[in-house]
Design a protein around this motif. Structure first.
Motif, PDB file in Angstrom:
ATOM      1  N   THR A  36      28.898  32.474  -1.227  1.00 55.53           N
ATOM      2  CA  THR A  36      29.671  31.706  -2.364  1.00 55.53           C
ATOM      3  C   THR A  36      28.378  30.742  -3.038  1.00 55.53           C
ATOM      4  OG1 THR A  36      30.490  30.098  -0.750  1.00 55.53           O
ATOM      5  CG2 THR A  36      31.829  32.068  -1.470  1.00 55.53           C
ATOM      6  N   GLY A  37      29.033  29.965  -3.944  1.00 60.59           N
ATOM      7  CA  GLY A  37      28.275  29.035  -4.504  1.00 60.59           C
ATOM      8  C   GLY A  37      27.784  29.455  -5.853  1.00 60.59           C
ATOM      9  N   SER A  38      27.075  28.429  -6.664  1.00 63.28           N
ATOM     10  CA  SER A  38      26.762  28.937  -7.987  1.00 63.28           C
ATOM     11  C   SER A  38      25.789  29.987  -8.128  1.00 63.28           C
ATOM     12  CB  SER A  38      26.368  27.740  -8.813  1.00 63.28           C
ATOM     13  OG  SER A  38      25.615  26.830  -7.927  1.00 63.28           O
ATOM     14  N   PRO A  40      24.919  32.870  -6.286  1.00 65.27           N
ATOM     15  CA  PRO A  40      25.267  34.304  -6.388  1.00 65.27           C
ATOM     16  C   PRO A  40      26.090  34.725  -7.690  1.00 65.27           C
ATOM     17  CG  PRO A  40      26.597  33.438  -4.388  1.00 65.27           C
ATOM     18  CD  PRO A  40      25.632  32.346  -5.286  1.00 65.27           C
ATOM     19  N   LEU A  66      30.365  34.693   4.489  1.00 67.64           N
ATOM     20  CA  LEU A  66      29.602  33.661   5.738  1.00 67.64           C
ATOM     21  C   LEU A  66      30.328  32.461   6.011  1.00 67.64           C
ATOM     22  CD1 LEU A  66      26.403  32.817   3.416  1.00 67.64           C
ATOM     23  CD2 LEU A  66      26.328  33.761   5.777  1.00 67.64           C
ATOM     24  N   ASP A  67      31.401  32.052   5.088  1.00 70.60           N
ATOM     25  CA  ASP A  67      31.983  30.722   5.536  1.00 70.60           C
ATOM     26  C   ASP A  67      33.167  30.506   4.582  1.00 70.60           C
ATOM     27  OD1 ASP A  67      30.621  30.136   3.244  1.00 70.60           O
ATOM     28  OD2 ASP A  67      29.330  28.905   4.065  1.00 70.60           O
ATOM     29  N   GLY A 132      22.821  32.012  -0.241  1.00 65.74           N
ATOM     30  CA  GLY A 132      22.193  30.980  -1.283  1.00 65.74           C
ATOM     31  C   GLY A 132      21.386  30.106   0.035  1.00 65.74           C
ATOM     32  N   MET A 133      21.106  28.929  -0.652  1.00 67.30           N
ATOM     33  CA  MET A 133      20.460  27.705   0.234  1.00 67.30           C
ATOM     34  C   MET A 133      21.014  26.405  -0.133  1.00 67.30           C
ATOM     35  SD  MET A 133      16.543  27.400   1.009  1.00 67.30           S
ATOM     36  CE  MET A 133      15.971  29.262   1.296  1.00 67.30           C
ATOM     37  N   GLY A 134      21.471  25.560   0.687  1.00 67.75           N
ATOM     38  CA  GLY A 134      21.834  24.349   0.269  1.00 67.75           C
ATOM     39  C   GLY A 134      20.483  23.541   0.015  1.00 67.75           C
ATOM     40  N   HIS A 138      20.507  24.314   4.266  1.00 63.68           N
ATOM     41  CA  HIS A 138      21.282  24.968   5.016  1.00 63.68           C
ATOM     42  C   HIS A 138      21.675  26.462   4.468  1.00 63.68           C
ATOM     43  CE1 HIS A 138      24.574  23.337   2.108  1.00 63.68           C
ATOM     44  NE2 HIS A 138      24.756  24.367   2.111  1.00 63.68           N
ATOM     45  N   GLY A 140      24.617  29.508   4.794  1.00 66.41           N
ATOM     46  CA  GLY A 140      26.071  29.600   5.209  1.00 66.41           C
ATOM     47  C   GLY A 140      26.505  27.914   5.203  1.00 66.41           C
ATOM     48  N   ASN A 165      28.495  19.578  -3.367  1.00 62.43           N
ATOM     49  CA  ASN A 165      29.747  20.293  -3.711  1.00 62.43           C
ATOM     50  C   ASN A 165      30.900  19.579  -4.491  1.00 62.43           C
ATOM     51  OD1 ASN A 165      28.145  22.239  -2.554  1.00 62.43           O
ATOM     52  ND2 ASN A 165      29.361  22.713  -0.806  1.00 62.43           N
TER      53      ASN A 165
HETATM   54  C1  GLP Z   1      27.533  25.873  -0.051  1.00 61.02           C
HETATM   55  C2  GLP Z   1      27.933  27.172   0.547  1.00 61.02           C
HETATM   56  C3  GLP Z   1      26.445  28.076   0.863  1.00 61.02           C
HETATM   57  C4  GLP Z   1      25.710  27.858  -0.539  1.00 61.02           C
HETATM   58  C5  GLP Z   1      25.379  26.526  -0.849  1.00 61.02           C
HETATM   59  C6  GLP Z   1      24.490  26.198  -2.229  1.00 61.02           C
HETATM   60  O1  GLP Z   1      27.220  24.766   0.667  1.00 61.02           O
HETATM   61  N1  GLP Z   1      28.306  27.187   1.792  1.00 61.02           N
HETATM   62  O2  GLP Z   1      26.595  29.440   1.184  1.00 61.02           O
HETATM   63  O3  GLP Z   1      24.410  28.557  -0.415  1.00 61.02           O
HETATM   64  O4  GLP Z   1      26.553  25.675  -1.026  1.00 61.02           O
HETATM   65  O5  GLP Z   1      25.295  26.347  -3.156  1.00 61.02           O
HETATM   66  P1  GLP Z   1      25.131  26.561  -4.681  1.00 61.02           P
HETATM   67  O6  GLP Z   1      24.601  28.062  -4.908  1.00 61.02           O
HETATM   68  O7  GLP Z   1      26.043  26.117  -5.513  1.00 61.02           O
HETATM   69  O8  GLP Z   1      23.792  25.731  -4.686  1.00 61.02           O
END
Ligand code: GLP
Length: 242
Positions: A36-38, A40, A66-67, A132-134, A138, A140, A165
């Motif tokens: 999830t996240g912006s 994908p 993932l989560d 994705g990647m935090g 991070h 997941g 977030n």
């Molecule tokens: C959250 C999700 C991650 C995601 C991250 C990045 O914390 N658990 O799986 O990769 O956000 O989000 P974004 O793609 O919005 O930057």
């Protein structure tokens, strides 16, 4: 590790979607690990369009996410179950029973972690895991910490993640403080891993993950040890790579 440098978010999303579509075509009953996240969202948009055109079918696909935030029900508009329904599942021909997301309302999170891990194992782990990647590296919800967590477990979110977030919630106080997440071990058991990263605020995390030391302080750095990782990023997210 293969790295695709794309000019912007749309090009990144198209490239990532072609890799997932190729997986589905090669193995129609594949297990997709989803994120999830912006990052994908655009990838899912392409997959929805190609499914509507009849180019790919999700009829036999099984999915494992993932989560999930701990404490949010699947109907909450910020839950990851809701995200998956609205960004992908409701718009493609996937069988609802074949989609899996950890239960954010489980009374016993440790038991839910074990149940979810056993479920992913029973499916043979992901053929392709999207990540994705935090900003702190991070994956997941595996936050920087002293050791790589192995299996699905309850995580205390860091201030950095809660802040990042908070944009989706009324305020930072409304962001759940915990989440259930696949472990690093669960993720590493996927046969292929596909990472999507976009924007300058990921550049530091990407550089550390790809070229820095392998350490649980940068959870994504473990991907250096996986035999089949593809990173698809836009120029801004990859700008820190030498
Ligand atoms: C959250 C999700 C991650 C995601 C991250 C990045 O914390 N658990 O799986 O990769 O956000 O989000 P974004 O793609 O919005 O930057």
């Amino acid at each position: 590790m293969r790295i695709y440098r794309e000019k912007d978010y749309d090009a990144m999303s198209r490239r990532a979607a072609t890799i997932i579509a190729a997986q589905i075509v090669a193995k129609p009953d594949c297990v997709l690990g989803l994120a999830t996240g912006s990052s994908p969202v655009g990838t899912y948009k392409n997959l929805v369009a190609w499914n509507k055109q009849g180019d790919i079918s999700f009829k036999e696909v099984r999915s494992v996410n993932l989560d999930e935030y701990y404490g949010l029900s699947g109907d909450h508009d910020q839950s990851y179950r809701y995200f998956m329904q609205t960004n992908l599942f409701d718009h493609v021909d996937i069988v609802p029973e074949n989609t899996n997301v950890p239960n954010g309302l489980a009374q016993d999170p440790a038991a839910e972690g074990e149940r979810y891990e056993a479920l992913v194992a029973s499916l043979g782990y992901a053929d392709l895991q999207l990540l994705g990647m935090g900003r702190n590296g991070h994956i997941g919800f595996n936050e920087p910490c002293g050791e790589f967590p192995l299996i699905t477990h309850l995580v205390d979110l860091t201030e950095s993640t809660i802040e990042a977030n908070a944009r989706f919630f009324a305020s930072a106080d409304d962001v759940p403080k915990q989440a259930l997440s696949m472990g690093i071990g669960t993720i590493m058991k996927a046969r292929k891993i596909l990472v999507v990263v976009s924007g300058e605020d990921k550049a530091d995390a990407v550089a550390k993950a790809v070229q820095g030391p392998i350490t649980p302080e940068v959870p994504a750095s473990i991907l250096q040890l996986h035999p089949d990782v593809t990173i698809v990023g836009d120029e801004a997210a990859l700008s820190g790579l030498k």
